[in-house]
Design a protein around this motif. Structure first.
Motif, mmCIF file in Angstrom:
data_model
loop_
_atom_site.group_PDB
_atom_site.id
_atom_site.type_symbol
_atom_site.label_atom_id
_atom_site.label_comp_id
_atom_site.label_asym_id
_atom_site.label_seq_id
_atom_site.Cartn_x
_atom_site.Cartn_y
_atom_site.Cartn_z
ATOM 1 N N SER A 124 39.381 35.070 35.211
ATOM 2 C CA SER A 124 38.096 35.760 35.080
ATOM 3 C C SER A 124 38.047 36.989 35.986
ATOM 4 O O SER A 124 37.534 38.048 35.593
ATOM 5 C CB SER A 124 36.941 34.814 35.408
ATOM 6 O OG SER A 124 37.063 34.318 36.732
ATOM 7 N N ASP A 125 38.587 36.883 37.202
ATOM 8 C CA ASP A 125 38.587 38.022 38.124
ATOM 9 C C ASP A 125 39.417 39.168 37.565
ATOM 10 O O ASP A 125 39.046 40.341 37.720
ATOM 11 C CB ASP A 125 39.129 37.602 39.492
ATOM 12 C CG ASP A 125 38.190 36.660 40.227
ATOM 13 O OD1 ASP A 125 36.989 36.638 39.879
ATOM 14 O OD2 ASP A 125 38.655 35.943 41.133
ATOM 15 N N LEU A 126 40.532 38.844 36.928
ATOM 16 C CA LEU A 126 41.393 39.876 36.351
ATOM 17 C C LEU A 126 40.635 40.704 35.319
ATOM 18 O O LEU A 126 40.636 41.941 35.360
ATOM 19 C CB LEU A 126 42.623 39.223 35.708
ATOM 20 C CG LEU A 126 43.508 40.139 34.854
ATOM 21 C CD1 LEU A 126 44.209 41.173 35.725
ATOM 22 C CD2 LEU A 126 44.536 39.324 34.074
ATOM 23 N N TYR A 127 39.961 40.028 34.392
ATOM 24 C CA TYR A 127 39.277 40.744 33.319
ATOM 25 C C TYR A 127 38.044 41.488 33.839
ATOM 26 O O TYR A 127 37.800 42.640 33.445
ATOM 27 C CB TYR A 127 38.884 39.770 32.209
ATOM 28 C CG TYR A 127 40.076 39.121 31.531
ATOM 29 C CD1 TYR A 127 41.107 39.895 31.008
ATOM 30 C CD2 TYR A 127 40.183 37.735 31.419
ATOM 31 C CE1 TYR A 127 42.208 39.314 30.395
ATOM 32 C CE2 TYR A 127 41.272 37.149 30.806
ATOM 33 C CZ TYR A 127 42.280 37.937 30.294
ATOM 34 O OH TYR A 127 43.366 37.364 29.687
ATOM 35 N N ASN A 128 37.277 40.863 34.717
ATOM 36 C CA ASN A 128 36.090 41.528 35.248
ATOM 37 C C ASN A 128 36.475 42.751 36.092
ATOM 38 O O ASN A 128 35.821 43.801 36.026
ATOM 39 C CB ASN A 128 35.250 40.561 36.082
ATOM 40 C CG ASN A 128 34.522 39.543 35.210
ATOM 41 O OD1 ASN A 128 34.111 39.846 34.100
ATOM 42 N ND2 ASN A 128 34.370 38.327 35.712
ATOM 43 N N ASP A 129 37.551 42.618 36.866
ATOM 44 C CA ASP A 129 38.036 43.749 37.657
ATOM 45 C C ASP A 129 38.504 44.875 36.740
ATOM 46 O O ASP A 129 38.264 46.059 37.014
ATOM 47 C CB ASP A 129 39.172 43.285 38.574
ATOM 48 C CG ASP A 129 39.755 44.418 39.397
ATOM 49 O OD1 ASP A 129 39.023 44.972 40.241
ATOM 50 O OD2 ASP A 129 40.929 44.766 39.177
ATOM 51 N N LEU A 130 39.161 44.502 35.651
ATOM 52 C CA LEU A 130 39.669 45.493 34.705
ATOM 53 C C LEU A 130 38.522 46.319 34.110
ATOM 54 O O LEU A 130 38.580 47.561 34.075
ATOM 55 C CB LEU A 130 40.439 44.776 33.590
ATOM 56 C CG LEU A 130 41.165 45.653 32.569
ATOM 57 C CD1 LEU A 130 42.350 46.354 33.206
ATOM 58 C CD2 LEU A 130 41.642 44.788 31.396
ATOM 59 N N PHE A 131 37.474 45.639 33.674
ATOM 60 C CA PHE A 131 36.370 46.358 33.049
ATOM 61 C C PHE A 131 35.500 47.087 34.076
ATOM 62 O O PHE A 131 34.896 48.115 33.760
ATOM 63 C CB PHE A 131 35.541 45.398 32.194
ATOM 64 C CG PHE A 131 36.184 45.115 30.873
ATOM 65 C CD1 PHE A 131 36.008 45.975 29.800
ATOM 66 C CD2 PHE A 131 37.009 44.015 30.701
ATOM 67 C CE1 PHE A 131 36.623 45.731 28.585
ATOM 68 C CE2 PHE A 131 37.624 43.763 29.487
ATOM 69 C CZ PHE A 131 37.432 44.628 28.425
ATOM 70 N N ASN A 132 35.446 46.597 35.316
ATOM 71 C CA ASN A 132 34.758 47.341 36.370
ATOM 72 C C ASN A 132 35.469 48.668 36.640
ATOM 73 O O ASN A 132 34.823 49.713 36.815
ATOM 74 C CB ASN A 132 34.681 46.514 37.654
ATOM 75 C CG ASN A 132 33.630 45.424 37.580
ATOM 76 O OD1 ASN A 132 32.663 45.538 36.832
ATOM 77 N ND2 ASN A 132 33.831 44.351 38.341
ATOM 78 N N LYS A 133 36.795 48.627 36.683
ATOM 79 C CA LYS A 133 37.565 49.853 36.897
ATOM 80 C C LYS A 133 37.406 50.808 35.722
ATOM 81 O O LYS A 133 37.337 52.036 35.907
ATOM 82 C CB LYS A 133 39.046 49.523 37.101
ATOM 83 C CG LYS A 133 39.350 48.887 38.443
ATOM 84 C CD LYS A 133 40.833 48.571 38.595
ATOM 85 C CE LYS A 133 41.103 47.988 39.987
ATOM 86 N NZ LYS A 133 42.529 47.609 40.164
ATOM 87 N N LEU A 134 37.340 50.249 34.513
ATOM 88 C CA LEU A 134 37.139 51.091 33.332
ATOM 89 C C LEU A 134 35.746 51.717 33.359
ATOM 90 O O LEU A 134 35.577 52.913 33.064
ATOM 91 C CB LEU A 134 37.324 50.241 32.071
ATOM 92 C CG LEU A 134 37.366 50.971 30.722
ATOM 93 C CD1 LEU A 134 38.565 51.907 30.652
ATOM 94 C CD2 LEU A 134 37.424 49.956 29.583
ATOM 95 N N ASP A 135 34.748 50.924 33.770
ATOM 96 C CA ASP A 135 33.374 51.408 33.833
ATOM 97 C C ASP A 135 33.200 52.466 34.928
ATOM 98 O O ASP A 135 32.422 53.420 34.769
ATOM 99 C CB ASP A 135 32.430 50.226 34.088
ATOM 100 C CG ASP A 135 30.967 50.626 34.015
ATOM 101 O OD1 ASP A 135 30.579 51.307 33.035
ATOM 102 O OD2 ASP A 135 30.203 50.250 34.912
ATOM 103 N N ASN A 136 33.954 52.315 36.009
ATOM 104 C CA ASN A 136 33.871 53.264 37.128
ATOM 105 C C ASN A 136 34.836 54.443 36.981
ATOM 106 O O ASN A 136 35.010 55.220 37.930
ATOM 107 C CB ASN A 136 34.143 52.542 38.454
ATOM 108 C CG ASN A 136 33.058 51.538 38.788
ATOM 109 O OD1 ASN A 136 31.895 51.753 38.486
ATOM 110 N ND2 ASN A 136 33.453 50.429 39.399
ATOM 111 N N GLU A 137 35.473 54.533 35.809
ATOM 112 C CA GLU A 137 36.372 55.649 35.467
ATOM 113 C C GLU A 137 37.590 55.728 36.387
ATOM 114 O O GLU A 137 38.169 56.799 36.575
ATOM 115 C CB GLU A 137 35.610 56.975 35.475
ATOM 116 C CG GLU A 137 34.462 57.008 34.473
ATOM 117 C CD GLU A 137 33.748 58.352 34.426
ATOM 118 O OE1 GLU A 137 34.243 59.307 35.068
ATOM 119 O OE2 GLU A 137 32.712 58.446 33.749
#
Length: 401
Positions: A124-137
């Protein structure tokens, strides 16, 4: 980490009939067909006829046949397997089931309508971190622009992500990444066999699912057609990796003009996943009892059917399965005494016109079952014996059993 099929609709070609006379069929065992086909009262918008299919009293799928539109091939048959099978029956058992279905109803596999492959983990941390980085550009998604939907729920008033979806369901592939434990717990009819599957495979805690929906167009565009090979964990991993190409790949965002100039951001190492399955880390099934236990007579029919399909289609998957079936059921001596008679039957009785390299087949056959060359039975004068023609490549088959 666990990889499995979660949804499967296969396309077949043939004439499906409810009037299957098992007493007259040469494929029947003790006049008792293991399949039961029940017609529903209504079809669908696309197909006139809908059926439920049972195997030895257990519901195994739904079947649609007789397309309404003249544009669709009138011999098209769609077979959707029940979801519980993917968590309670081995890949080998599912493959044998499909082969037996083809044999009893005289239908031939044509293509895949839809295949969903699930990759479960506690990441779960992997995917949430991935989309946080995508959201933060901080990173960018490679390939064409895509639709990304974020799914949330609240805990004590706080917004918590439960998943993401990328692409459109109507396209060749569609990706969902979501909290499988949460989805199953909130379902009106929770699938306990999935929870059992996770527990038996020591996947404890919150399980997140990385799931690709691969539609017919995806398989049509493959350079090399794929069939029953999907009933293998490593093949499923390879398909996931291939589906991810240019669809769910990332690069760092350093504001360069073109994405291909950016450095790749690798969030998963598929080589490690493949190594995990190459080392024999197979799945533990939620139901340990084999659902599709079959007698020697049925296994012999299955072996003959596999041999016929290998002879006719020259696809190595039938040879590999053939070897596994008769080795696992101690039928090698029986097959050695029968295969040349079957070859004669295929050519002269069933009129299957083909060329076949008998010598190469025998060399590989005896190598796989441990026979020495001096134990090979004397050749019969077969017309199909043409050693100058090599249509079937056996070079590395003996290393895959």
């Amino acid at each position: 980490m666990l990889v499995t099929i979660d949804y499967l609709i296969m396309n077949f070609k043939g004439d499906l009939t409810l009037n299957f006379d098992v007493t007259a069929s040469k494929y029947a065992v003790n006049s008792n067909c293991p399949f039961e086909l029940n017609q529903e009262d209504f079809g669908t918008k696309i197909f006139k006829n809908a059926y439920t299919l049972y195997h030895e009293g257990k519901l195994i799928g739904k079947i649609l046949s007789n397309p309404r539109s003249p544009v669709i091939d009138e011999k098209l048959i769609q077979f959707q397997l029940e979801n519980y099978l993917f968590y309670t029956v081995s890949n080998e058992g599912l493959k044998n089931l499909i082969i037996a279905f083809q044999e009893y109803y005289k239908v031939k596999f044509d293509s895949f309508n839809r295949l969903d492959i699930a990759f479960d983990s506690n990441d779960s941390d992997l995917y949430n971190d991935l989309f946080n980085k995508l959201d933060n550009e901080m990173i960018k998604l490679k390939g064409r622009d895509k639709t990304i939907n974020v799914h949330n729920h609240t805990i004590n008033g706080v917004l918590v992500p439960t998943g993401y979806s990328i692409g459109k369901r109507s396209s060749s592939k569609f990706l969902r990444i979501y909290n499988k434990s949460y989805e199953n717990a909130c379902s009106r009819e929770p699938k306990k066999y999935i929870d059992d599957f996770h527990e038996l495979n020591q996947l404890n805690g919150v399980v997140w699912r990385f799931e690709f929906q691969l539609n017919n167009k995806f398989f049509t565009n493959l350079a090399t057609p794929i069939g029953l090979e999907i009933f293998d964990d490593l093949a499923l991993v390879n398909l996931l990796e291939f589906a991810e190409k240019n669809f769910f790949e990332f690069v760092y965002n350093t504001n360069k003009s073109q994405n291909q100039k950016e450095k790749d951001y690798n969030f998963r190492n598929w080589d490690k996943v493949k190594e995990f399955y190459r080392n024999g880390k197979g799945l533990v099934l939620a139901r340990l009892k084999k659902i599709f236990e079959i007698s020697d007579n049925v296994n012999k029919r299955l072996v003959k059917s596999l041999f016929r399909q290998f002879y006719q289609n020259k696809n190595s998957i039938y040879f590999k399965t053939l070897i596994k079936v008769f080795n696992n059921n101690k039928l090698s001596d029986w097959f050695v005494s029968k295969y040349k008679y079957y070859l004669r039957e295929f050519e002269f009785k069933e009129k299957i016109k083909n060329t076949f390299n008998l010598t190469k087949f025998e060399n590989q056959l005896y190598s796989c079952i441990g026979y020495s060359a001096d134990k090979m039975i004397e050749d019969l004068p077969l017309k199909i014996q043409d050693n100058s023609i090599n249509h079937v490549q056996f070079n590395d088959l003996k290393y895959v059993f």
